[in-house]
Design a protein around this motif. Structure first.
Motif, PDB file in Angstrom:
ATOM      1  N   PHE A  58    -101.450 147.797  66.729  1.00 46.30           N
ATOM      2  CA  PHE A  58    -102.556 148.070  67.606  1.00 46.30           C
ATOM      3  C   PHE A  58    -103.022 146.962  68.392  1.00 46.30           C
ATOM      4  O   PHE A  58    -103.203 146.924  69.645  1.00 46.30           O
ATOM      5  CB  PHE A  58    -103.479 148.750  67.095  1.00 46.30           C
ATOM      6  N   ALA A  59    -103.268 145.639  67.725  1.00 47.22           N
ATOM      7  CA  ALA A  59    -104.083 144.463  68.364  1.00 47.22           C
ATOM      8  C   ALA A  59    -103.126 144.281  69.534  1.00 47.22           C
ATOM      9  O   ALA A  59    -103.485 143.918  70.659  1.00 47.22           O
ATOM     10  CB  ALA A  59    -104.056 143.609  67.397  1.00 47.22           C
ATOM     11  N   ARG A  60    -101.651 144.264  69.430  1.00 44.65           N
ATOM     12  CA  ARG A  60    -100.913 143.679  70.189  1.00 44.65           C
ATOM     13  C   ARG A  60    -100.646 144.614  71.462  1.00 44.65           C
ATOM     14  O   ARG A  60    -100.375 144.372  72.778  1.00 44.65           O
ATOM     15  CB  ARG A  60     -99.378 143.595  69.910  1.00 44.65           C
ATOM     16  N   PHE A  61    -100.888 145.988  71.089  1.00 41.73           N
ATOM     17  CA  PHE A  61    -100.736 147.037  71.977  1.00 41.73           C
ATOM     18  C   PHE A  61    -101.960 147.120  72.812  1.00 41.73           C
ATOM     19  O   PHE A  61    -101.893 147.139  74.223  1.00 41.73           O
ATOM     20  CB  PHE A  61    -100.719 148.497  71.360  1.00 41.73           C
ATOM     21  N   ALA A  62    -103.086 146.606  72.353  1.00 42.58           N
ATOM     22  CA  ALA A  62    -104.467 146.512  73.136  1.00 42.58           C
ATOM     23  C   ALA A  62    -104.063 145.392  74.128  1.00 42.58           C
ATOM     24  O   ALA A  62    -104.781 145.438  75.196  1.00 42.58           O
ATOM     25  CB  ALA A  62    -105.529 146.410  72.016  1.00 42.58           C
ATOM     26  N   GLU A  63    -103.701 144.381  73.710  1.00 42.57           N
ATOM     27  CA  GLU A  63    -103.519 143.069  74.631  1.00 42.57           C
ATOM     28  C   GLU A  63    -102.551 143.364  75.594  1.00 42.57           C
ATOM     29  O   GLU A  63    -102.815 142.995  76.791  1.00 42.57           O
ATOM     30  CB  GLU A  63    -103.000 141.965  73.666  1.00 42.57           C
ATOM     31  N   LEU A  64    -101.656 144.206  75.317  1.00 44.16           N
ATOM     32  CA  LEU A  64    -100.783 144.764  76.488  1.00 44.16           C
ATOM     33  C   LEU A  64    -101.231 145.600  77.539  1.00 44.16           C
ATOM     34  O   LEU A  64    -101.004 145.158  78.957  1.00 44.16           O
ATOM     35  CB  LEU A  64     -99.466 145.250  75.878  1.00 44.16           C
ATOM     36  N   CYS A  65    -102.522 146.359  77.131  1.00 49.54           N
ATOM     37  CA  CYS A  65    -103.036 147.122  77.919  1.00 49.54           C
ATOM     38  C   CYS A  65    -104.070 146.417  78.607  1.00 49.54           C
ATOM     39  O   CYS A  65    -104.752 147.051  79.552  1.00 49.54           O
ATOM     40  CB  CYS A  65    -103.630 148.261  77.161  1.00 49.54           C
ATOM     41  N   GLY A  66    -104.383 145.110  78.481  1.00 46.28           N
ATOM     42  CA  GLY A  66    -105.363 144.207  79.371  1.00 46.28           C
ATOM     43  C   GLY A  66    -106.734 144.489  78.465  1.00 46.28           C
ATOM     44  O   GLY A  66    -107.706 144.118  79.332  1.00 46.28           O
ATOM     45  N   HIS A  67    -106.862 144.887  77.314  1.00 48.44           N
ATOM     46  CA  HIS A  67    -107.981 145.234  76.534  1.00 48.44           C
ATOM     47  C   HIS A  67    -107.940 144.674  74.958  1.00 48.44           C
ATOM     48  O   HIS A  67    -107.938 145.540  74.082  1.00 48.44           O
ATOM     49  CB  HIS A  67    -108.349 146.717  76.623  1.00 48.44           C
ATOM     50  N   ALA A  68    -107.805 143.548  74.923  1.00 41.81           N
ATOM     51  CA  ALA A  68    -107.767 142.914  73.496  1.00 41.81           C
ATOM     52  C   ALA A  68    -108.936 143.248  72.749  1.00 41.81           C
ATOM     53  O   ALA A  68    -108.747 143.474  71.574  1.00 41.81           O
ATOM     54  CB  ALA A  68    -107.629 141.333  73.801  1.00 41.81           C
ATOM     55  N   GLU A  69    -110.049 143.476  73.448  1.00 46.05           N
ATOM     56  CA  GLU A  69    -111.399 144.034  72.827  1.00 46.05           C
ATOM     57  C   GLU A  69    -111.280 145.126  71.874  1.00 46.05           C
ATOM     58  O   GLU A  69    -112.155 145.261  70.970  1.00 46.05           O
ATOM     59  CB  GLU A  69    -112.581 143.878  73.757  1.00 46.05           C
ATOM     60  N   TRP A  70    -110.391 145.910  72.130  1.00 42.80           N
ATOM     61  CA  TRP A  70    -110.480 147.219  71.484  1.00 42.80           C
ATOM     62  C   TRP A  70    -109.898 146.963  69.878  1.00 42.80           C
ATOM     63  O   TRP A  70    -110.400 147.599  68.929  1.00 42.80           O
ATOM     64  CB  TRP A  70    -109.195 147.900  71.903  1.00 42.80           C
TER      65      TRP A  70
END
Length: 384
Positions: free
Chosen positions: A261-273
């Motif tokens: 999920f952390a990598r996915f959030a970064e991919l989406c441009g929202h690492a803060e998620w």
């Protein structure tokens, strides 16, 4: 040599659950003798179109439905309602290890083909009965069909969009699962027979298998006490684990742990998620799915499917496209695995989906097509 080349199976079953089980045995090398009505044969031979085309491109009477579950078998046309047919079957069973049937409870007794009669002829016989509801219970006398069992067994209540109508699965999964359970049960019973010399009766019900298929969803209810709702393409216990719209179609995101999920959030441009307390753990994401899912939807709609699929592959995040059937069968992975086979047929050839089992020493062979009606009658009866 094939894994089960020593095995001989008398197949009295019809439609899909029984034939699916015996096809697995045939794929692994067993001699499967399919008993059919002389007039018309297996009902599924007529379940079309589409029908197999001959060498001239003309449709035949061999339906795609029948073909999919009957390769590698030998067809014997016998009228089991006649004394002559019953005598022939009694003689056949003497040389068989297994009988598979899916008549209604007690339906074969009048023909002398029930377990009690045949086990008296061959005491070490493994006899598998597949019915809608099993050999006892208030519904035991009722016929069972995949569609109704999907409804009665709870599967349709959890399939479909959350606010839409209940849906059946696009293939006859209850039949298919029951066929696979039957294969496992038969092999286990044969292992027991080989140790003890004693056969047995296997009682398999579509309804029982459907309940077993509910797996974690049934467990969620039994443990949590809450009736599971429909989630559409989402998952009851994992978030995000569903299909999302990209700018040119849908893409599957199947995040399985917090690191992904952390990598996915970064991919989406929202690492803060990944550091947001509402989303940092899967437990939190499940509890806050209604807050997270719209955020993901807003991000993914900005780019086409290829962008997200490539990004997930690069980051080690499970996901991918939603293929059509032609696209799925043409996937490079399917080609590399030999997932479609072309089998010579008396009418020409037939393309089929391969068995997924890959043996290192006894590979599955595809040299025997689904049989024509009564094709092997004289050969089998003369042998026995």
């Amino acid at each position: 040599m094939s894994a089960l080349s020593h095995l001989r199976v008398l197949d009295l079953s019809r439609v899909l659950a029984g034939p699916w089980a015996t096809q697995q045995l045939a794929d692994m090398g067993a001699t499967v003798i399919k008993i059919e009505k002389p007039d018309g044969g297996d009902d599924t031979r007529g379940w079309g179109p589409p029908f197999l085309k001959d060498r001239d491109g003309q449709p035949t009477r061999e339906s795609a439905y029948y073909l999919c579950a009957n390769r590698g078998k030998q067809s014997v046309a016998i009228d089991m309602a006649s004394p002559e047919g019953q005598a022939q079957l009694h003689e056949l069973v003497k040389s068989c290890d297994v009988v598979v049937e899916n008549f209604k409870v007690g339906g074969l007794k009048k023909y002398g083909l029930d377990y009690a009669t045949l086990s008296a002829i061959k005491p070490d016989l493994v006899y598998c009965s597949i019915t809608g509801f099993g050999q006892q219970g208030p519904r035991a006398d009722q016929a069972g069909y995949d569609f109704m069992i999907q409804g009665l067994g709870g599967l349709m209540s959890i399939t479909g969009e959350q606010h839409g109508e209940p849906q059946k699965v696009g293939v006859a999964v209850t039949d298919l699962f029951t066929g696979m359970y039957a294969t496992v049960a038969i092999l286990a019973a044969l292992a027991h027979r080989d140790r003890t010399g004693i056969g047995q009766h296997i009682d398999l019900a579509l309804f029982d298998c459907q309940l077993a298929m509910l797996a974690n969803v049934a467990s969620n209810y039994l443990v949590g006490g809450v009736n599971p709702p429909r989630y559409g393409n989402a998952h009851a216990n994992i978030v995000p684990y569903q299909a999302f719209p990209a700018s040119d179609g849908h893409v599957i995101v199947a995040v399985g742990n917090d690191g992904q999920f952390a990598r996915f959030a970064e991919l989406c441009g929202h690492a803060e998620w990944a550091s947001d307390a509402r989303f940092a753990t899967n437990k939190a994401r499940v509890e806050n799915r209604t807050a997270l899912v719209p955020l993901i939807e807003a991000a993914l709609i900005q780019q086409p499917r290829a962008h997200w699929i490539a990004g997930m592959e690069s980051a080690g995040i499970p996901g991918g496209p939603i293929n059509t059937i032609p696209e799925a069968l043409a996937e490079p992975q399917a080609v590399a695995r030999g997932s479609v086979v072309d089998i010579p047929h008396p009418l020409g050839s037939v393309r089929m989906v391969a068995n997924p089992i890959k043996f290192s020493r006894t590979p599955i062979r595809y040299d025997a097509p689904p049989p024509m009606l009564g094709e092997h009658t004289q050969h089998i009866l003369a042998r026995d």
